[in-house]
Design a protein around this motif. Structure first.
Motif, mmCIF file in Angstrom:
data_model
loop_
_atom_site.group_PDB
_atom_site.id
_atom_site.type_symbol
_atom_site.label_atom_id
_atom_site.label_comp_id
_atom_site.label_asym_id
_atom_site.label_seq_id
_atom_site.Cartn_x
_atom_site.Cartn_y
_atom_site.Cartn_z
ATOM 1 N N LYS A 49 -10.676 2.987 -28.892
ATOM 2 C CA LYS A 49 -9.684 2.539 -27.941
ATOM 3 C C LYS A 49 -10.066 2.446 -26.619
ATOM 4 C CE LYS A 49 -4.809 3.269 -26.646
ATOM 5 N NZ LYS A 49 -4.799 2.608 -25.398
ATOM 6 N N LYS A 50 -11.019 3.519 -25.800
ATOM 7 C CA LYS A 50 -11.508 3.218 -24.425
ATOM 8 C C LYS A 50 -12.565 1.958 -24.380
ATOM 9 C CE LYS A 50 -11.072 8.007 -23.060
ATOM 10 N NZ LYS A 50 -11.893 9.345 -22.582
ATOM 11 N N ASP A 53 -10.581 -1.237 -24.503
ATOM 12 C CA ASP A 53 -9.939 -1.560 -23.249
ATOM 13 C C ASP A 53 -10.617 -1.785 -22.222
ATOM 14 O OD1 ASP A 53 -7.376 -0.904 -24.555
ATOM 15 O OD2 ASP A 53 -7.513 1.081 -23.903
ATOM 16 N N GLU A 54 -11.917 -1.359 -21.961
ATOM 17 C CA GLU A 54 -13.004 -1.914 -21.023
ATOM 18 C C GLU A 54 -13.340 -3.120 -20.975
ATOM 19 O OE1 GLU A 54 -16.932 0.244 -19.247
ATOM 20 O OE2 GLU A 54 -15.421 1.549 -20.018
ATOM 21 N N TYR A 56 -12.098 -5.849 -23.005
ATOM 22 C CA TYR A 56 -11.075 -6.768 -23.074
ATOM 23 C C TYR A 56 -11.010 -7.706 -22.178
ATOM 24 C CZ TYR A 56 -6.842 -8.497 -25.584
ATOM 25 O OH TYR A 56 -6.275 -9.481 -26.394
ATOM 26 N N TYR A 73 -4.771 -3.401 -34.626
ATOM 27 C CA TYR A 73 -5.292 -3.348 -33.156
ATOM 28 C C TYR A 73 -4.068 -4.314 -32.455
ATOM 29 C CZ TYR A 73 -9.852 -1.693 -34.547
ATOM 30 O OH TYR A 73 -10.820 -1.100 -35.276
ATOM 31 N N LEU A 75 -4.404 -7.260 -31.229
ATOM 32 C CA LEU A 75 -4.908 -7.748 -30.057
ATOM 33 C C LEU A 75 -5.485 -9.378 -30.435
ATOM 34 C CD1 LEU A 75 -7.132 -4.811 -28.749
ATOM 35 C CD2 LEU A 75 -4.822 -5.526 -27.857
#
Length: 383
Positions: A49-50, A53-54, A56, A73, A75
């Motif tokens: 997840k981290k 997110d970084e 994206y 996901y 996304l």
């Protein structure tokens, strides 16, 4: 601009289109096995997840190696591709990223051991072992019964009046002498055929009693296993138990190799499970295909008129498939499943009170083929 995400025993790594490392989120050393187990269970782990997110905001497309679905996901930019170029590059260059081959093998061995333990702990595996044990115990008891009858008849031949094997063994196990046995079951022994005189070495009598006690112990073990199977079926497959009973249900699960696996089988496979030899013979020599396998043990199939058995077996196989899927996936109990089955049987018998011309022809063909086989066997013996 696009990037690629993959993972290994260290954690999640991201590469650009030139196979350059742009980001990494490593697992804590004491959490590696747990993280791999979570990934195997199709969970999105914290490091995954981290890293998403970084990356994206900076990339138009993120391509990730994953065993999950895109909908997990949720996304737009994220796509799943297994394997992807980053994963291939990482696996070809483990040492560049500080991965020792021995360490990788060790971690995956631990993961394999965990999976084996988890699989062996599943309830249906214990059920399979229990039903297979009952079959083996039955075979053993049958052989031991023959031996004790032959042996005990040297001392008390009148005992052959007792035809039931369980009663026979119980009488010997619980009573030491002829007189004790006769007194315990006086109604079974006519007075005029009884010779009460003891003409046997006490040591011989003792060893026969001990032998009978061993068989009696096996019979009790079988009863306990039967109760256990009933309780286990009630907890893991109540719909299947109601439809076909504990023993047949457990045999179907055992033959399939597990409850979930049975739930994935089509009804046509369920119908002929246990009749594989007949099926292969049909494929090889063109004999008629089998209409039923293990489900022939169901009283409603076995007791049906011969021309309706195939129809009832096909219908029962469909009901079994639905019942098992309900047990595995929805976990709901249908108390009317057996009543519906009986109603369908009545309808089949009502619509087919007599055999059709085709079924008569088939029966005639079978009888002819049987007589041919018998004649050929006789000729071979004469030669």
């Amino acid at each position: 601009m696009e990037c690629y995400i993959t993972y290994c025993i260290k954690g999640f790594l991201a590469f650009n289109s030139k196979n350059e490392l742009i980001c990494e989120k490593l697992f804590p050393k004491d959490e590696i096995i747990n993280r791999l187990i979570q990934i195997d269970s199709k969970e999105i782990v914290l490091e995954e997840k981290k890293i998403i997110d970084e990356l994206y905001p900076d990339y138009d497309e993120i391509i990730i190696e994953s065993n999950k679905k895109s909908s997990d996901y949720n996304l737009e930019k994220l796509k799943i591709k297994t394997p992807n170029p980053a994963g291939d590059y990482l696996r070809e260059n483990y040492e560049k990223f500080g991965l020792n081959e021995k360490e990788v093998v060790k971690i995956y061995q631990q993961l394999a051991i965990y999976k084996i333990k988890k699989e062996s702990a599943s309830e249906d595996k214990h059920l399979i072992q229990a039903i297979n044990s009952i079959d083996e115990v039955d075979n053993a008891i049958a052989k031991l019964n023959e031996r004790i009858r032959e042996w005990y008849s040297l001392y008390f031949p009148e005992m052959e009046i007792i035809r039931n094997n369980e009663t026979y063994i119980k009488l010997i196990a619980e009573n030491k002498t002829k007189l004790d046995i006769v007194n315990a079951k006086r109604e079974s022994f006519p007075k005029e055929i009884i010779d009460i005189e003891e003409e046997i070495n006490p040591m011989d009598l003792e060893i026969m009693n001990n032998y009978a006690n061993s068989i009696y112990g096996l019979q009790k073990s079988r009863e306990n296993m039967e109760k256990y199977i009933g309780e286990k079926m009630e907890s893991i497959a109540p719909n299947l138990k109601l439809l076909v009973g504990s023993t047949l249900g457990a045999k179907l699960i055992s033959h399939a190799g597990g409850l979930k696996r049975l739930a994935t089988y089509p009804s046509s496979t369920v119908q002929i499970m246990g009749a594989e030899k007949a099926l292969f013979r049909h494929l090889k020599s063109g004999d008629r295909p089998p209409k039923y396998g293990l489900i022939y043990q169901h009283p409603q199939v076995r007791g049906a008129k011969w021309w309706n058995r195939g129809k009832i077996a096909r219908m029962l196989a469909g009901k079994i498939s639905l019942a098992v899927r309900r047990d595995v996936f929805t976990k709901t109990f249908d108390e009317n499943v057996y009543d519906d089955f009986l109603e369908n049987i009545e309808l089949i018998e009502k619509n087919n009170p007599f055999p059709t011309k085709t079924t008569k022809k088939r029966k005639e063909e079978r009888s002819k083929s049987k007589t041919r086989k018998k004649k050929s066997k006789k000729k071979n013996k004469r030669r």
